[in-house]
Write an enzyme that holds these catalytic residues in place. Structure first.
Site, PDB file in Angstrom:
ATOM      1  N   LYS A  15       0.727  -1.172   0.102  1.00  0.00           N
ATOM      2  CA  LYS A  15       0.097  -0.002   0.010  1.00  0.00           C
ATOM      3  C   LYS A  15       0.751   1.092  -0.081  1.00  0.00           C
ATOM      4  O   LYS A  15       1.886   1.227   0.270  1.00  0.00           O
ATOM      5  CB  LYS A  15      -0.949  -0.092   1.232  1.00  0.00           C
ATOM      6  CG  LYS A  15      -0.152   0.033   2.721  1.00  0.00           C
ATOM      7  CD  LYS A  15       0.115   1.267   3.399  1.00  0.00           C
ATOM      8  CE  LYS A  15       1.405   1.536   3.717  1.00  0.00           C
ATOM      9  NZ  LYS A  15       2.179   1.392   4.867  1.00  0.00           N
ATOM     10  N   SER A 137       7.626 -12.041  -2.386  1.00  0.00           N
ATOM     11  CA  SER A 137       7.030 -10.699  -2.207  1.00  0.00           C
ATOM     12  C   SER A 137       7.675  -9.707  -3.212  1.00  0.00           C
ATOM     13  O   SER A 137       8.939  -9.809  -3.489  1.00  0.00           O
ATOM     14  CB  SER A 137       7.261 -10.347  -1.060  1.00  0.00           C
ATOM     15  OG  SER A 137       6.484  -9.048  -0.813  1.00  0.00           O
ATOM     16  N   GLY A 142      10.318  -3.541   4.967  1.00  0.00           N
ATOM     17  CA  GLY A 142      10.730  -2.526   5.771  1.00  0.00           C
ATOM     18  C   GLY A 142      10.913  -1.162   5.061  1.00  0.00           C
ATOM     19  O   GLY A 142      11.782  -0.387   5.750  1.00  0.00           O
ATOM     20  N   ALA A 143      10.151  -0.827   4.112  1.00  0.00           N
ATOM     21  CA  ALA A 143      10.166   0.371   3.384  1.00  0.00           C
ATOM     22  C   ALA A 143       9.306   1.301   3.380  1.00  0.00           C
ATOM     23  O   ALA A 143       9.179   2.249   2.406  1.00  0.00           O
ATOM     24  CB  ALA A 143      10.557  -0.020   1.935  1.00  0.00           C
ATOM     25  N   SER A 147       4.823  -4.304   3.624  1.00  0.00           N
ATOM     26  CA  SER A 147       5.196  -5.451   3.405  1.00  0.00           C
ATOM     27  C   SER A 147       4.724  -6.368   4.714  1.00  0.00           C
ATOM     28  O   SER A 147       4.267  -7.495   4.514  1.00  0.00           O
ATOM     29  CB  SER A 147       6.611  -5.853   3.086  1.00  0.00           C
ATOM     30  OG  SER A 147       7.502  -5.570   4.429  1.00  0.00           O
ATOM     31  N   SER A 148       4.694  -5.966   5.920  1.00  0.00           N
ATOM     32  CA  SER A 148       4.513  -6.651   6.844  1.00  0.00           C
ATOM     33  C   SER A 148       2.902  -7.125   6.928  1.00  0.00           C
ATOM     34  O   SER A 148       2.467  -8.287   7.247  1.00  0.00           O
ATOM     35  CB  SER A 148       4.842  -5.914   8.326  1.00  0.00           C
ATOM     36  OG  SER A 148       4.229  -4.852   8.417  1.00  0.00           O
ATOM     37  N   GLU A 198       0.245  -8.223  12.931  1.00  0.00           N
ATOM     38  CA  GLU A 198       0.952  -6.707  12.925  1.00  0.00           C
ATOM     39  C   GLU A 198       1.526  -6.422  14.160  1.00  0.00           C
ATOM     40  O   GLU A 198       2.540  -5.613  14.078  1.00  0.00           O
ATOM     41  CB  GLU A 198      -0.142  -5.718  12.253  1.00  0.00           C
ATOM     42  CG  GLU A 198      -0.154  -5.886  10.577  1.00  0.00           C
ATOM     43  CD  GLU A 198       0.959  -5.114   9.837  1.00  0.00           C
ATOM     44  OE1 GLU A 198       1.907  -5.824   9.631  1.00  0.00           O
ATOM     45  OE2 GLU A 198       1.226  -3.938   9.710  1.00  0.00           O
ATOM     46  N   ASP A 209      -2.863  -0.535   7.245  1.00  0.00           N
ATOM     47  CA  ASP A 209      -2.147  -1.434   6.526  1.00  0.00           C
ATOM     48  C   ASP A 209      -2.763  -2.593   6.116  1.00  0.00           C
ATOM     49  O   ASP A 209      -3.053  -3.152   5.046  1.00  0.00           O
ATOM     50  CB  ASP A 209      -0.710  -1.648   7.232  1.00  0.00           C
ATOM     51  CG  ASP A 209       0.330  -0.247   6.947  1.00  0.00           C
ATOM     52  OD1 ASP A 209      -0.254   0.668   6.598  1.00  0.00           O
ATOM     53  OD2 ASP A 209       1.530  -0.558   6.935  1.00  0.00           O
TER      54      ASP A 209
HETATM   55  N1  LIG Z   1       8.705 -10.457   2.357  1.00  0.00           N
HETATM   56  C1  LIG Z   1       8.883 -10.878   3.495  1.00  0.00           C
HETATM   57  N2  LIG Z   1       9.239 -12.052   4.259  1.00  0.00           N
HETATM   58  C2  LIG Z   1       9.554 -12.440   5.513  1.00  0.00           C
HETATM   59  N3  LIG Z   1       8.975 -10.911   6.551  1.00  0.00           N
HETATM   60  C3  LIG Z   1       8.714 -10.263   6.081  1.00  0.00           C
HETATM   61  C4  LIG Z   1       8.435  -9.895   4.584  1.00  0.00           C
HETATM   62  N4  LIG Z   1       7.976  -8.627   4.628  1.00  0.00           N
HETATM   63  C5  LIG Z   1       7.775  -7.987   5.643  1.00  0.00           C
HETATM   64  N5  LIG Z   1       8.299  -8.834   6.476  1.00  0.00           N
HETATM   65  C6  LIG Z   1       8.206  -8.562   8.199  1.00  0.00           C
HETATM   66  O1  LIG Z   1       7.885  -7.520   8.207  1.00  0.00           O
HETATM   67  C7  LIG Z   1       8.980  -6.564   8.821  1.00  0.00           C
HETATM   68  C8  LIG Z   1       8.801  -4.941   8.015  1.00  0.00           C
HETATM   69  O2  LIG Z   1       7.689  -4.650   8.485  1.00  0.00           O
HETATM   70  P1  LIG Z   1       7.794  -2.908   8.707  1.00  0.00           P
HETATM   71  O3  LIG Z   1       9.051  -2.654   9.411  1.00  0.00           O
HETATM   72  O4  LIG Z   1       6.115  -2.716   9.173  1.00  0.00           O
HETATM   73  O5  LIG Z   1       7.874  -2.230   7.222  1.00  0.00           O
HETATM   74  P2  LIG Z   1       6.991  -2.424   6.123  1.00  0.00           P
HETATM   75  O6  LIG Z   1       6.655  -0.761   5.641  1.00  0.00           O
HETATM   76  O7  LIG Z   1       7.520  -2.940   4.853  1.00  0.00           O
HETATM   77  O8  LIG Z   1       5.641  -3.197   6.522  1.00  0.00           O
HETATM   78  C9  LIG Z   1      10.279  -7.283   8.628  1.00  0.00           C
HETATM   79  O9  LIG Z   1      10.819  -6.935   9.553  1.00  0.00           O
HETATM   80  C10 LIG Z   1       9.747  -8.721   8.674  1.00  0.00           C
HETATM   81  O10 LIG Z   1       9.652  -9.147   9.902  1.00  0.00           O
HETATM   82  C1  LIG Z   2       3.276   5.186  10.537  1.00  0.00           C
HETATM   83  C2  LIG Z   2       1.962   4.068  10.332  1.00  0.00           C
HETATM   84  O1  LIG Z   2       0.786   5.020  10.418  1.00  0.00           O
HETATM   85  C3  LIG Z   2       2.094   3.410   9.163  1.00  0.00           C
HETATM   86  C4  LIG Z   2       3.253   2.469   9.092  1.00  0.00           C
HETATM   87  O2  LIG Z   2       3.464   2.009   7.523  1.00  0.00           O
HETATM   88  P1  LIG Z   2       4.720   1.009   7.152  1.00  0.00           P
HETATM   89  O3  LIG Z   2       4.731   0.023   8.141  1.00  0.00           O
HETATM   90  O4  LIG Z   2       5.799   2.093   7.300  1.00  0.00           O
HETATM   91  O5  LIG Z   2       4.406   0.528   5.893  1.00  0.00           O
HETATM   92  C5  LIG Z   2       1.868   3.296  11.503  1.00  0.00           C
HETATM   93  C6  LIG Z   2       0.326   2.818  11.585  1.00  0.00           C
HETATM   94  O6  LIG Z   2      -0.422   3.202  10.943  1.00  0.00           O
HETATM   95  O7  LIG Z   2       0.434   1.635  12.368  1.00  0.00           O
HETATM   96 MG   LIG Z   3       4.421  -2.489   8.156  1.00  0.00          MG
END
Ligand SMILES: Nc1ncnc2c1ncn2[C@@H]1O[C@H](COP(=O)(O)OP(=O)(O)O)[C@@H](O)[C@H]1O
Ligand SMILES: C[C@@](O)(CCOP(=O)(O)O)CC(=O)O
Ligand SMILES: [Mg+2]
Length: 404
Positions: A15, A137, A142-143, A147-148, A198, A209
């Site tokens: 997203k 994926s 983590g960008a 992804s989580s 989450e 998300d």
């Molecule tokens: N493709 C993947 N494979 C395994 N774990 C993943 C994957 N994508 C996300 N994760 C998990 O989600 C975490 C990243 O989530 P987060 O910090 O919220 O960033 P994002 O914005 O990508 O959601 C990673 O540290 C990992 O634990």
């Molecule tokens: C900062 C926040 O608003 C969005 C976080 O998104 P991401 O995990 O960085 O994709 C946190 C949340 O809504 O739980």
């Molecule tokens: Mg996330």
């Protein structure tokens, strides 16, 4: 487990948050839209009594004996009314997998989220099925692109379906339907369970998300309330990944600390975020359906809102020098950029007008890439979580390594 069942493939999108990240944690409104990048999860039966996970993006390959997992004293939990992952439960899993306390290693967090969801199914029929879980994926981990949530939603959908808590959407060969979507009540169950998972990755997620990964399209989200936005204009966006790693959990915790230390300063800022979101929604509603109608003023408003929002995000301390660099570089070409997601690195979105010169877009992309960033054009608003009956040629190529 249904004996006819052999393999299921589910996918869920990432997203972009257009407006309202961080403020949404304090129950202010936010707007999110699904991306055309997805996570695909393939779940297959095994013939022994093991469960395996292959999540190559975080270099995770592991398997456990289902009997060993059954011996852990995991409190009974109704997967339709899931309990949040408690500290005791997470300690139990950490001990079982020999993880360090307070680990933030992506691989460790993914293991915890997986075990939480996998063992939550035990209460459905007392069983933990021997299964292989393989993930592919398209989302950077983590960008800021969710992804989580995309992972949590895929796992929740697959597990609830395999355990018969929700029905597998029907396929009719005659219709040559490529994928199926769950009913509204089943989507609600998937979303609710994924929100709990989450919490392992985020600490205190707003739920935006997992909601967009479940429902797709575009939503206005506030305090758990999900409103579909039917009339999102065809927004063209340039996505730039700074590739600077950051943790959503740490950034959200940092904002929380400031919010409670300086409530008289932070409360009005959160209200300003909310006003930006509402103004953006009002502007969406004013967009004409007919693309030939003049929209210059409306796009100017969108651009102002992107700039105001980015400044507010900077004020709460979640911008980053690379994000500022992207804002400056794109502004030299008359384009407007804000970070998306938790910030601190991760991704930025740049708004493109319908009439933005394609040569300018190319030039900007080249400049951004020469700074070491990844950069691509994207379309928002695709489907939420689905189960695949037939894979497209592109998906087959993508999933080649997953499908044995
Ligand atoms: N493709 C993947 N494979 C395994 N774990 C993943 C994957 N994508 C996300 N994760 C998990 O989600 C975490 C990243 O989530 P987060 O910090 O919220 O960033 P994002 O914005 O990508 O959601 C990673 O540290 C990992 O634990
Ligand atoms: C900062 C926040 O608003 C969005 C976080 O998104 P991401 O995990 O960085 O994709 C946190 C949340 O809504 O739980
Ligand atoms: Mg996330």
């Amino acid at each position: 487990m249904d004996s006819k069942w052999k393999r299921i493939i589910v996918s869920a999108p990432g997203k972009v948050i257009l407006h309202g990240e961080h403020a949404v944690v304090y129950k202010e409104p936010a707007i999110a839209a699904s991306l055309d990048l997805r996570s695909y999860l393939c779940v297959e039966k095994r013939n022994d009594d093991k469960v395996s996970v292959q999540f190559p993006d975080v270099k995770l390959t592991a398997f456990w004996n289902t009997q060993d997992l059954k011996k852990l004293s995991i409190p009974k939990c109704d997967p339709l009314e899931p309990q949040p992952p408690s500290d005791e439960l997470l300690s139990l899993f950490r001990e079982f997998t020999q993880q360090k306390k307070d680990t933030t290693d992506p691989k460790d967090l993914a293991i915890l989220a997986f075990l939480y969801l996998y063992t939550a199914m035990q209460s459905t029929d007392g069983e933990l099925y021997p299964l292989d879980f393989k993930l592919m994926s398209q989302l950077p981990v983590g960008a800021g692109l969710g992804s989580s949530a995309s992972l949590s939603v895929c796992l929740s959908a697959a597990l609830l379906t395999v355990h018969g808590v929700i029905d597998q959407p029907c396929s009719s060969d005659a219709d040559k339907v490529m994928f199926g979507q769950w009913s509204a009540s089943h989507l609600e169950a998937i979303n609710k369970l994924a929100h709990q998972a989450e919490k392992i990755m985020h600490g205190n997620p707003s739920g935006i998300d997992n909601s967009i990964a479940t429902y797709g399209g575009a939503i206005r989200f506030q305090g758990g309330n999900i409103q579909k936005i039917d009339r999102i204009p065809e927004l063209r966006i340039l996505l730039t990944n700074t590739k600077v790693p950051r943790s959503t959990k740490a950034l959200v915790a940092d904002v929380r600390k400031k919010y409670y230390t300086y409530p008289e300063i932070f409360r009005p800022v959160m209200e300003s975020f909310a006003a930006v979101t509402e103004k953006a929604l009002e502007t969406f509603r004013m967009m004409p359906r007919d693309s030939s109608t003049e929209t210059t003023d409306l796009y100017s408003t969108f651009e102002d809102l992107v700039d105001i929002n980015q400044n507010l995000l900077k004020l709460i301390g979640v911008s980053h020098s690379t994000l500022e660099q992207i804002c400056q570089l794109t502004s030299d070409y008359g384009l407007h950029t804000k970070l998306t997601g938790a910030g601190g690195g991760g991704c930025a979105i740049t708004l493109l007008r319908p009439d933005t010169d394609p040569d300018i877009i190319e030039e900007v992309q080249e400049k951004l890439r020469s700074c070491g960033f990844d950069c691509w054009k994207t379309v928002v608003g695709g489907p939420g979580v689905v189960t695949h009956f037939i894979l497209t040629q592109q998906e087959q190529t993508l999933l080649n390594n997953l499908i044995s």
